[in-house]
Design a protein around this motif. Structure first.
Motif, PDB file in Angstrom:
ATOM      1  N   ALA A 161      -4.949   9.173  -9.370  1.00  0.00           N
ATOM      2  CA  ALA A 161      -4.269   7.967  -9.885  1.00  0.00           C
ATOM      3  C   ALA A 161      -5.056   6.730  -9.480  1.00  0.00           C
ATOM      4  N   ARG A 198       4.971   9.546   4.548  1.00  0.00           N
ATOM      5  CA  ARG A 198       4.558  10.362   3.406  1.00  0.00           C
ATOM      6  C   ARG A 198       4.756  11.839   3.727  1.00  0.00           C
ATOM      7  N   PRO A 203       0.824  -1.219   0.000  1.00  0.00           N
ATOM      8  CA  PRO A 203       0.000   0.000   0.000  1.00  0.00           C
ATOM      9  C   PRO A 203       0.853   1.262   0.000  1.00  0.00           C
ATOM     10  N   ALA A 204       0.175   2.413  -0.072  1.00  0.00           N
ATOM     11  CA  ALA A 204       0.837   3.717  -0.157  1.00  0.00           C
ATOM     12  C   ALA A 204       1.818   3.929   0.988  1.00  0.00           C
ATOM     13  N   ARG A 264       0.180   7.746 -11.916  1.00  0.00           N
ATOM     14  CA  ARG A 264       0.229   9.156 -11.504  1.00  0.00           C
ATOM     15  C   ARG A 264       0.388  10.071 -12.729  1.00  0.00           C
ATOM     16  N   ARG A 290       3.487  13.859  -7.227  1.00  0.00           N
ATOM     17  CA  ARG A 290       3.525  13.289  -5.868  1.00  0.00           C
ATOM     18  C   ARG A 290       2.491  13.903  -4.935  1.00  0.00           C
ATOM     19  N   SER A 317       5.822   1.441 -10.976  1.00  0.00           N
ATOM     20  CA  SER A 317       4.640   1.406 -11.847  1.00  0.00           C
ATOM     21  C   SER A 317       3.590   2.435 -11.421  1.00  0.00           C
ATOM     22  N   ARG A 334      -7.421   5.646   0.092  1.00  0.00           N
ATOM     23  CA  ARG A 334      -6.804   5.061  -1.103  1.00  0.00           C
ATOM     24  C   ARG A 334      -6.576   3.559  -0.888  1.00  0.00           C
ATOM     25  N   SER A 354      -6.767   4.168 -12.106  1.00  0.00           N
ATOM     26  CA  SER A 354      -6.233   2.798 -12.045  1.00  0.00           C
ATOM     27  C   SER A 354      -7.326   1.755 -11.857  1.00  0.00           C
TER      28      SER A 354
HETATM   29  O1  CDP Z   1       3.440   6.209  -3.816  1.00  0.00           O
HETATM   30  P1  CDP Z   1       2.184   5.537  -3.369  1.00  0.00           P
HETATM   31  O2  CDP Z   1       2.465   4.230  -2.759  1.00  0.00           O
HETATM   32  O3  CDP Z   1       1.306   6.438  -2.611  1.00  0.00           O
HETATM   33  O4  CDP Z   1       1.307   5.232  -4.629  1.00  0.00           O
HETATM   34  P2  CDP Z   1       1.780   4.839  -6.055  1.00  0.00           P
HETATM   35  O5  CDP Z   1       2.528   3.541  -6.010  1.00  0.00           O
HETATM   36  O6  CDP Z   1       2.476   5.993  -6.672  1.00  0.00           O
HETATM   37  O7  CDP Z   1       0.382   4.567  -6.800  1.00  0.00           O
HETATM   38  C1  CDP Z   1      -0.598   5.572  -6.936  1.00  0.00           C
HETATM   39  C2  CDP Z   1      -1.918   4.864  -7.224  1.00  0.00           C
HETATM   40  O8  CDP Z   1      -1.805   4.181  -8.482  1.00  0.00           O
HETATM   41  C3  CDP Z   1      -2.293   3.782  -6.207  1.00  0.00           C
HETATM   42  O9  CDP Z   1      -3.109   4.239  -5.165  1.00  0.00           O
HETATM   43  C4  CDP Z   1      -3.043   2.759  -7.067  1.00  0.00           C
HETATM   44  O10 CDP Z   1      -4.407   3.056  -7.114  1.00  0.00           O
HETATM   45  C5  CDP Z   1      -2.459   2.927  -8.445  1.00  0.00           C
HETATM   46  N1  CDP Z   1      -1.553   1.835  -8.823  1.00  0.00           N
HETATM   47  C6  CDP Z   1      -2.100   0.670  -9.312  1.00  0.00           C
HETATM   48  O11 CDP Z   1      -3.312   0.536  -9.390  1.00  0.00           O
HETATM   49  N2  CDP Z   1      -1.307  -0.353  -9.743  1.00  0.00           N
HETATM   50  C7  CDP Z   1       0.022  -0.257  -9.666  1.00  0.00           C
HETATM   51  N3  CDP Z   1       0.777  -1.263 -10.115  1.00  0.00           N
HETATM   52  C8  CDP Z   1       0.619   0.905  -9.130  1.00  0.00           C
HETATM   53  C9  CDP Z   1      -0.195   1.944  -8.696  1.00  0.00           C
END
Ligand code: CDP
Length: 222
Positions: free
Chosen positions: A83, A146, A10-11, A38, A75, A33, A169, A87
């Motif tokens: 995002a 974060r 997760p985030a 984003r 970011r 990814s 999220r 997604s």
């Molecule tokens: O940095 P953080 O962990 O907050 O989030 P992120 O990895 O940058 O991803 C942003 C959003 O993109 C996530 O909340 C997912 O909804 C989506 N995501 C996804 O669905 N599948 C992935 N492989 C990577 C991100």
């Protein structure tokens, strides 16, 4: 064939930093990814589109600018929320699938392998990855991380708001019908709540090393 390390979580669980350090350690290429989602969200919002509409989200995915991966503009919390919305749209995931597959199949710079982090790498993008990690941490610790990350980029944000955003999220990512956030059955779980980044990296390395070293030997023989 390249050796793949899939890192999901997760985030703000620490998966990005751990992935970058794993890539450096093994001399593998790294892809975040989440940046693709984003960048898609950024393209949609910059075109005044609606991230929940398939047509808008798809034209966003078709116009992502990979040179902006390091841009702090992707970011922000607003982009994180958008995002998560784009997604959840199957056509967007399909459009971004090719980038990810191309990267792990032929990692840039002649690397022997790739580390990719996200939400569905071990389950959907690279179910055949030789090593898989699922990184967790308590929501409070993730909100604090974060906050530190954003402060470092000059973005000031209230910690309570960050926690609320992360929880919302998490919920959206875990409950969506397509590619929900969940550990692959063969992923090693790593809870980093009480670990600083050096300890988290050491634990991650210990978990993936035997598999990666084994796969590299096999690749050499094959
Ligand atoms: O940095 P953080 O962990 O907050 O989030 P992120 O990895 O940058 O991803 C942003 C959003 O993109 C996530 O909340 C997912 O909804 C989506 N995501 C996804 O669905 N599948 C992935 N492989 C990577 C991100």
């Amino acid at each position: 064939m390249s050796v793949i390390i899939a890192v999901d979580g997760p985030a703000a669980s620490g998966k990005g930093t751990i992935s970058r350090r794993l890539a450096k350690h093994f001399h593998f290429a790294h892809m975040d990814s989440g940046a693709l989602y984003r960048l898609t969200a950024l393209a949609v919002l910059e075109a005044s589109g609606d991230p929940t509409l398939e047509a808008d989200a798809l034209s966003g995915a078709a116009t992502i600018d990979l040179s902006r991966t390091g841009d702090p503009a992707i970011r922000t919390g607003e982009i994180g929320v958008a995002a998560s919305k784009v997604s959840a749209i199957p056509a967007v995931r399909a459009a971004l699938h090719d980038y990810q597959l191309a990267f792990i199949t032929n990692p840039p710079g002649d690397s022997k392998g790739a580390v990719m982090d996200g939400r569905d790498i071990g389950t959907v993008i690279a179910p055949h990855a030789q090593a898989k990690l699922f990184i967790e941490a308590s929501p409070e610790v993730r909100a604090h991380r974060r906050w530190l990350e954003l402060s470092g980029m000059g973005i000031e944000k209230d910690k309570t708001m960050l926690l609320a955003e992360i929880l919302a999220r998490d919920e959206a990512d875990r409950t969506r019908p397509i590619s929900p956030l969940r550990p692959a059955g063969d992923a090693a779980l790593l809870d980093t709540t009480n670990l600083d980044i050096n300890a988290a990296f050491a634990a991650a390395l210990a978990l993936v090393s035997p598999r990666v070293e084994g796969a590299l030997k096999e690749r050499h023989r094959g």
